[in-house]
Scaffold this motif. Structure first.
Motif, PDB file in Angstrom:
ATOM      1  N   ALA A  43       1.131   5.662  -6.850  1.00  0.00           N
ATOM      2  CA  ALA A  43      -0.243   5.905  -7.325  1.00  0.00           C
ATOM      3  C   ALA A  43      -0.591   5.030  -8.528  1.00  0.00           C
ATOM      4  O   ALA A  43      -1.255   5.487  -9.478  1.00  0.00           O
ATOM      5  CB  ALA A  43      -0.446   7.390  -7.647  1.00  0.00           C
ATOM      6  N   TRP A  44      -0.151   3.774  -8.511  1.00  0.00           N
ATOM      7  CA  TRP A  44      -0.536   2.855  -9.566  1.00  0.00           C
ATOM      8  C   TRP A  44      -2.024   2.491  -9.483  1.00  0.00           C
ATOM      9  O   TRP A  44      -2.622   2.126 -10.483  1.00  0.00           O
ATOM     10  CB  TRP A  44       0.310   1.580  -9.492  1.00  0.00           C
ATOM     11  CG  TRP A  44       1.704   1.754  -9.996  1.00  0.00           C
ATOM     12  CD1 TRP A  44       2.311   2.918 -10.380  1.00  0.00           C
ATOM     13  CD2 TRP A  44       2.687   0.731 -10.174  1.00  0.00           C
ATOM     14  NE1 TRP A  44       3.604   2.688 -10.776  1.00  0.00           N
ATOM     15  CE2 TRP A  44       3.862   1.351 -10.665  1.00  0.00           C
ATOM     16  CE3 TRP A  44       2.703  -0.646  -9.968  1.00  0.00           C
ATOM     17  CZ2 TRP A  44       5.018   0.643 -10.950  1.00  0.00           C
ATOM     18  CZ3 TRP A  44       3.858  -1.356 -10.248  1.00  0.00           C
ATOM     19  CH2 TRP A  44       5.005  -0.729 -10.735  1.00  0.00           C
ATOM     20  N   LEU A  45      -2.604   2.564  -8.284  1.00  0.00           N
ATOM     21  CA  LEU A  45      -4.028   2.314  -8.071  1.00  0.00           C
ATOM     22  C   LEU A  45      -4.460   3.074  -6.823  1.00  0.00           C
ATOM     23  O   LEU A  45      -3.613   3.506  -6.028  1.00  0.00           O
ATOM     24  CB  LEU A  45      -4.331   0.835  -7.958  1.00  0.00           C
ATOM     25  CG  LEU A  45      -3.786   0.027  -6.773  1.00  0.00           C
ATOM     26  CD1 LEU A  45      -4.434  -1.350  -6.744  1.00  0.00           C
ATOM     27  CD2 LEU A  45      -2.284  -0.158  -6.821  1.00  0.00           C
ATOM     28  N   ASP A  46      -5.786   3.246  -6.678  1.00  0.00           N
ATOM     29  CA  ASP A  46      -6.265   4.012  -5.523  1.00  0.00           C
ATOM     30  C   ASP A  46      -6.606   3.091  -4.358  1.00  0.00           C
ATOM     31  O   ASP A  46      -6.571   1.859  -4.477  1.00  0.00           O
ATOM     32  CB  ASP A  46      -7.472   4.870  -5.899  1.00  0.00           C
ATOM     33  CG  ASP A  46      -8.646   4.059  -6.435  1.00  0.00           C
ATOM     34  OD1 ASP A  46      -8.776   2.868  -6.078  1.00  0.00           O
ATOM     35  OD2 ASP A  46      -9.444   4.615  -7.213  1.00  0.00           O
ATOM     36  N   ASP A  47      -6.933   3.691  -3.218  1.00  0.00           N
ATOM     37  CA  ASP A  47      -7.191   2.923  -2.004  1.00  0.00           C
ATOM     38  C   ASP A  47      -8.364   1.971  -2.165  1.00  0.00           C
ATOM     39  O   ASP A  47      -8.341   0.849  -1.657  1.00  0.00           O
ATOM     40  CB  ASP A  47      -7.459   3.864  -0.819  1.00  0.00           C
ATOM     41  CG  ASP A  47      -6.219   4.049   0.053  1.00  0.00           C
ATOM     42  OD1 ASP A  47      -5.523   3.052   0.299  1.00  0.00           O
ATOM     43  OD2 ASP A  47      -5.946   5.182   0.468  1.00  0.00           O
ATOM     44  N   LYS A  48      -9.409   2.419  -2.853  1.00  0.00           N
ATOM     45  CA  LYS A  48     -10.593   1.579  -3.021  1.00  0.00           C
ATOM     46  C   LYS A  48     -10.278   0.325  -3.828  1.00  0.00           C
ATOM     47  O   LYS A  48     -10.664  -0.786  -3.454  1.00  0.00           O
ATOM     48  CB  LYS A  48     -11.705   2.375  -3.703  1.00  0.00           C
ATOM     49  CG  LYS A  48     -13.007   1.602  -3.842  1.00  0.00           C
ATOM     50  CD  LYS A  48     -14.090   2.471  -4.469  1.00  0.00           C
ATOM     51  CE  LYS A  48     -15.388   1.670  -4.616  1.00  0.00           C
ATOM     52  NZ  LYS A  48     -16.458   2.500  -5.242  1.00  0.00           N
ATOM     53  N   HIS A  49      -9.558   0.509  -4.918  1.00  0.00           N
ATOM     54  CA  HIS A  49      -9.158  -0.634  -5.746  1.00  0.00           C
ATOM     55  C   HIS A  49      -8.243  -1.567  -4.964  1.00  0.00           C
ATOM     56  O   HIS A  49      -8.395  -2.800  -5.017  1.00  0.00           O
ATOM     57  CB  HIS A  49      -8.469  -0.124  -7.016  1.00  0.00           C
ATOM     58  CG  HIS A  49      -8.278  -1.183  -8.055  1.00  0.00           C
ATOM     59  ND1 HIS A  49      -7.853  -0.898  -9.329  1.00  0.00           N
ATOM     60  CD2 HIS A  49      -8.446  -2.524  -8.018  1.00  0.00           C
ATOM     61  CE1 HIS A  49      -7.763  -2.011 -10.035  1.00  0.00           C
ATOM     62  NE2 HIS A  49      -8.104  -3.018  -9.259  1.00  0.00           N
ATOM     63  N   TYR A  50      -7.306  -0.979  -4.232  1.00  0.00           N
ATOM     64  CA  TYR A  50      -6.372  -1.797  -3.454  1.00  0.00           C
ATOM     65  C   TYR A  50      -7.105  -2.605  -2.376  1.00  0.00           C
ATOM     66  O   TYR A  50      -6.836  -3.796  -2.192  1.00  0.00           O
ATOM     67  CB  TYR A  50      -5.307  -0.915  -2.813  1.00  0.00           C
ATOM     68  CG  TYR A  50      -4.265  -1.700  -2.043  1.00  0.00           C
ATOM     69  CD1 TYR A  50      -3.330  -2.477  -2.712  1.00  0.00           C
ATOM     70  CD2 TYR A  50      -4.231  -1.675  -0.647  1.00  0.00           C
ATOM     71  CE1 TYR A  50      -2.381  -3.206  -2.018  1.00  0.00           C
ATOM     72  CE2 TYR A  50      -3.282  -2.403   0.051  1.00  0.00           C
ATOM     73  CZ  TYR A  50      -2.365  -3.170  -0.646  1.00  0.00           C
ATOM     74  OH  TYR A  50      -1.444  -3.906   0.047  1.00  0.00           O
ATOM     75  N   ARG A  54      -1.142  -3.326 -13.568  1.00  0.00           N
ATOM     76  CA  ARG A  54      -0.167  -2.411 -14.177  1.00  0.00           C
ATOM     77  C   ARG A  54       0.290  -2.874 -15.562  1.00  0.00           C
ATOM     78  O   ARG A  54       0.493  -2.059 -16.455  1.00  0.00           O
ATOM     79  CB  ARG A  54       1.053  -2.293 -13.257  1.00  0.00           C
ATOM     80  CG  ARG A  54       2.101  -1.287 -13.716  1.00  0.00           C
ATOM     81  CD  ARG A  54       1.586   0.133 -13.614  1.00  0.00           C
ATOM     82  NE  ARG A  54       2.615   1.097 -13.979  1.00  0.00           N
ATOM     83  CZ  ARG A  54       2.409   2.402 -14.045  1.00  0.00           C
ATOM     84  NH1 ARG A  54       1.218   2.898 -13.751  1.00  0.00           N
ATOM     85  NH2 ARG A  54       3.384   3.223 -14.394  1.00  0.00           N
ATOM     86  N   ARG A  79       0.831  -1.203   0.000  1.00  0.00           N
ATOM     87  CA  ARG A  79       0.000   0.000   0.000  1.00  0.00           C
ATOM     88  C   ARG A  79       0.869   1.258   0.000  1.00  0.00           C
ATOM     89  O   ARG A  79       0.602   2.210  -0.746  1.00  0.00           O
ATOM     90  CB  ARG A  79      -0.933   0.012   1.214  1.00  0.00           C
ATOM     91  CG  ARG A  79      -1.863   1.217   1.244  1.00  0.00           C
ATOM     92  CD  ARG A  79      -2.747   1.230   2.474  1.00  0.00           C
ATOM     93  NE  ARG A  79      -3.595   2.412   2.468  1.00  0.00           N
ATOM     94  CZ  ARG A  79      -3.211   3.610   2.890  1.00  0.00           C
ATOM     95  NH1 ARG A  79      -1.977   3.773   3.365  1.00  0.00           N
ATOM     96  NH2 ARG A  79      -4.035   4.629   2.843  1.00  0.00           N
ATOM     97  N   VAL A 136       0.193   2.480  -3.721  1.00  0.00           N
ATOM     98  CA  VAL A 136      -0.960   3.375  -3.592  1.00  0.00           C
ATOM     99  C   VAL A 136      -0.496   4.786  -3.254  1.00  0.00           C
ATOM    100  O   VAL A 136      -0.837   5.756  -3.943  1.00  0.00           O
ATOM    101  CB  VAL A 136      -1.946   2.858  -2.521  1.00  0.00           C
ATOM    102  CG1 VAL A 136      -3.108   3.832  -2.347  1.00  0.00           C
ATOM    103  CG2 VAL A 136      -2.483   1.482  -2.912  1.00  0.00           C
ATOM    104  N   ARG A 137       0.324   4.915  -2.214  1.00  0.00           N
ATOM    105  CA  ARG A 137       0.707   6.252  -1.743  1.00  0.00           C
ATOM    106  C   ARG A 137       1.867   6.843  -2.548  1.00  0.00           C
ATOM    107  O   ARG A 137       1.829   8.015  -2.925  1.00  0.00           O
ATOM    108  CB  ARG A 137       1.059   6.197  -0.272  1.00  0.00           C
ATOM    109  CG  ARG A 137      -0.117   5.796   0.627  1.00  0.00           C
ATOM    110  CD  ARG A 137       0.227   5.904   2.095  1.00  0.00           C
ATOM    111  NE  ARG A 137       0.574   7.271   2.454  1.00  0.00           N
ATOM    112  CZ  ARG A 137       0.987   7.643   3.669  1.00  0.00           C
ATOM    113  NH1 ARG A 137       1.107   6.744   4.629  1.00  0.00           N
ATOM    114  NH2 ARG A 137       1.289   8.897   3.922  1.00  0.00           N
TER     115      ARG A 137
END
Length: 388
Positions: free
Chosen positions: A35-42, A68, A27, A31-32
């Motif tokens: 930013a390959w994906l957002d928190d909801k997707h993760y 990715r 994460r 995520v942070r």
């Protein structure tokens, strides 16, 4: 693809602490930071990894790589994250004949075995509080533990998992849930599902037939590890009892626990223990054995991720499936509790001093939550001191 590989390789070199720590590292990085994906997707990928059998944190990494870079990205993520632990455990197994003879080495390994008692006891504690809150779940945990202690074996475990799924669907489905089940057809990838089913049937045939039909030893090795990977819900330490039942007899309790203890001291996924066991079981060509065992134990979980990646939202809304998974999780806690006693505790705690170290280590872990590297260092020192 190279970017994905090296990002996951850098994490594989430092990811101590088990699946929960791995998920936190992922994460932070993907995520942070990137930013390959957002928190909801993760969060969805993490939920799906808990929903399916297989190595939980590695499945999350596989899914991030897939998001990715498609299938090639997923394979690059797996290779990068697993390579450090695979390499270390393979080097340890091929060199064990040299360094295992020294009393100091034996003392260090004994210290790591005592750490294994602490770590598995902590896993049982945490998982029982997470998965066994309701009375039916507690009952399934007890049934799983007692049955495995009375009649160990992977066949018994498989039958218990089926029973737990049926019982969980009946007793643990959240009938009061306000979530409205979707009426849209589930968009599973049936190509990957069919491949998984064929592999599972083939591995079952190979395991049951064995050498009676001239099946090669490498095929049997692959089949045993594939079956284990197909039945492990929760990943991490949960793999221990299934591996013990499936391949433990081929190398003996002491060597099996040595591999498990060493797996505590390296970064990366616990499933990389397969590298040590595969090399030990196939000593004629240990690298071949290590590669086959490792690929076989990871493959089922990755195939099932490919089956469900596009439809996890719909699946999570089916209360009967959620209940079945809850039943399986509770039963798995029972398996882990049985493994804590046999073979871990009775093969590791050999004196009152050992018991004191285990109790002190468990108290230290629960009260102060030190980093796993500190725990490894403490138990290595304690083991070395006992051999001095």
């Amino acid at each position: 693809m190279l970017q994905i590989f090296f990002r996951f390789l850098s994490l594989g070199l430092i990811s101590f602490g088990g699946p929960a720590a791995h998920i936190a590292y992922f994460r932070q990085t993907f995520v942070r930071d990137l930013a390959w994906l957002d928190d909801k997707h993760y969060a969805g990928l993490v939920s799906l990894s808990q929903f399916l059998p297989g190595p939980g944190s590695s499945q999350v990494g596989f899914a991030i790589g897939y998001h990715r870079g498609g299938l090639a990205g997923a394979l690059a993520a797996f290779a990068g994250f697993t390579l450090p632990s695979f390499s270390l455990l393979f080097l340890l197994v091929v060199s064990s004949g040299v360094w295992l003879e020294y009393p100091m080495t034996q003392g260090i390994i004994h210290g790591l075995k005592l750490l294994a008692v602490v770590v598995v006891a902590d896993a049982v504690w945490i998982m029982s509080r997470q998965f066994c809150k309701r009375k039916p779940a507690k009952l399934l945990m007890v049934v799983g533990c007692v049955a495995i202690l009375l009649q160990p074996g992977i066949g018994v475990q498989f039958a218990l998992l089926i029973f737990a799924a049926v019982a969980g669907k009946q007793w643990l489905a959240d009938v009061d849930s306000t979530v409205e089940e979707t009426r849209t057809p589930i968009g599973l990838n049936y190509l990957w599902l069919g491949f998984f089913v064929l592999m599972l049937i083939a591995s079952s045939v190979v395991v049951s037939s064995g050498s009676d039909r001239g099946i090669s030893g490498l095929a049997q090795l692959f089949a045993h590890f594939f079956q284990v990977g197909s039945m492990v819900f929760g990943g991490g330490h949960v793999v221990l009892p299934l591996l013990q039942s499936s391949v433990g007899d081929g190398i003996g309790n002491d060597q099996f626990l040595t591999g498990y203890a060493l797996a505590q001291a390296v970064p990366g996924p616990m499933f990389s223990l397969a590298a040590f066991l595969g090399g030990e079981l196939w000593q004629a060509q240990p690298l071949t054995g290590a590669i086959i065992a490792t690929l076989a134990i990871f493959l089922p979980g990755f195939l099932l991720m490919l089956v469900a990646l596009e439809s996890w939202h719909q699946l999570s809304n089916i209360v009967q499936i959620a209940g079945a998974v809850a039943g399986v999780n509770a039963c798995v806690v029972g398996f882990l509790l049985a493994a804590l006693y046999q073979p871990i505790f009775i093969s590791s705690v050999l004196s009152a001093t050992d018991m004191i170290l285990v109790a002190a280590g468990f108290g230290l872990l629960k009260l102060f939550k030190p980093h796993i590297l500190m725990m490894v260092a403490l138990f290595i020192c304690a083991g070395a001191a006992s051999a001095a």
